[in-house]
Write a protein that holds these residues in place. Sequence first.
Motif, PDB file in Angstrom:
ATOM      1  N   ASN A 209      -1.941   6.134  -2.073  1.00 27.09           N
ATOM      2  CA  ASN A 209      -2.332   6.952  -2.825  1.00 27.09           C
ATOM      3  C   ASN A 209      -0.662   8.126  -3.245  1.00 27.09           C
ATOM      4  O   ASN A 209      -1.201   8.902  -3.810  1.00 27.09           O
ATOM      5  CB  ASN A 209      -3.271   7.434  -3.425  1.00 27.09           C
ATOM      6  N   ASP A 210      -0.260   8.309  -2.051  1.00 25.82           N
ATOM      7  CA  ASP A 210       0.730   9.675  -1.990  1.00 25.82           C
ATOM      8  C   ASP A 210       1.954   9.007  -2.530  1.00 25.82           C
ATOM      9  O   ASP A 210       3.029   8.136  -2.531  1.00 25.82           O
ATOM     10  CB  ASP A 210       0.877  10.514  -0.360  1.00 25.82           C
ATOM     11  N   LYS A 260      -6.893   7.370  -7.756  1.00 25.06           N
ATOM     12  CA  LYS A 260      -7.300   6.962  -6.657  1.00 25.06           C
ATOM     13  C   LYS A 260      -8.266   5.821  -7.399  1.00 25.06           C
ATOM     14  O   LYS A 260      -8.990   6.446  -8.421  1.00 25.06           O
ATOM     15  CB  LYS A 260      -8.175   7.702  -5.567  1.00 25.06           C
ATOM     16  N   GLY A 267      -3.459  11.462  -5.467  1.00 30.11           N
ATOM     17  CA  GLY A 267      -3.274  11.481  -4.152  1.00 30.11           C
ATOM     18  C   GLY A 267      -2.548  13.090  -3.664  1.00 30.11           C
ATOM     19  O   GLY A 267      -2.695  13.548  -4.863  1.00 30.11           O
TER      20      GLY A 267
END
Length: 306
Positions: A209-210, A260, A267
């Motif tokens: 999620n980054d 998310k 993220g």
Amino acid sequence: MSDDPYAALGVAKDASDAEIKKAYRRIAKECHPDLKPGDAEAEANFKAAAAAYDLLKDPETRKRYDNGEIDASGQERPQQQYYRDYAEAAGNPYRGQATDPDDMSDIFAEFMRGRGGFGGQGGREFHAPGHNLNFTLQISFLDAVFGASQKLTLPDGDRIEVKIPAGITSGQTIRLRGKGAAGYGEGPRGDALVTVSVADHPVFDRQGNDIHITLPITIDEAVLGGKVAAPTIDGGVNVTVPAGTSSGRTLRLRGKGVKKRGSAERGDQLIELTISMPDQIDDELRQFMDSWRETHRYDPRKGMPS
């Protein structure tokens, strides 16, 4: 996109995977809309190259295209359908049994024994769900992050809307109920199974999620620190580079990543700094560094094996 993905990338049909990837990266660097805003031709070239690369980078998908099973957009080409397609449909009591054409007489005989014949006196017609249709849909990096809607053309020419949920990743499948092949008899239609493939982005790289980017900074920005501009998926922001920054240092922007699943939280964005040298080292800089080195020499490799 172009009818020929090889032509869109400017490579031969026997090009290696490395040659295909290199061609795509070259076009992305030259034509990406973030790098050439407002240039419609560059944007069109980038989109065509991205779609072509997404089709050809996977060996199985490339093989299916070369064999004529799918078209340049990754969609199934209309295929002649045989009775065994229905026998394999979900919900068919004979799913999984042998359906070789040589055994068709045995299968029909089994139907006749189990159902008392097809119609007629005391008989019942055979009904079975239609089989599912499989498609691939190539979407942009940002459409995968934020969600979007795209049109998909079915083999019969119908166009349906595919709603892409935010945060979807390559390889995930969207099920469109009742959009598959027609059923047998009065059986319901099958489903359309749309497998999503997300195009690469020349700047952003998703890690869970980054979002990760590599941000070049100048020598003076690394030494003295300061505010520098950095792209995010939400737009440009200014970030603070600490004085004395080395290449590889990573800054974290909280909540600037991908939403998310099942949550309103997002993220983070990770900004990896890298020091970029000037194109030319002039005499002034050279003389300064010569003088500085005489009195400030240090060894960043101390302790490493020689």
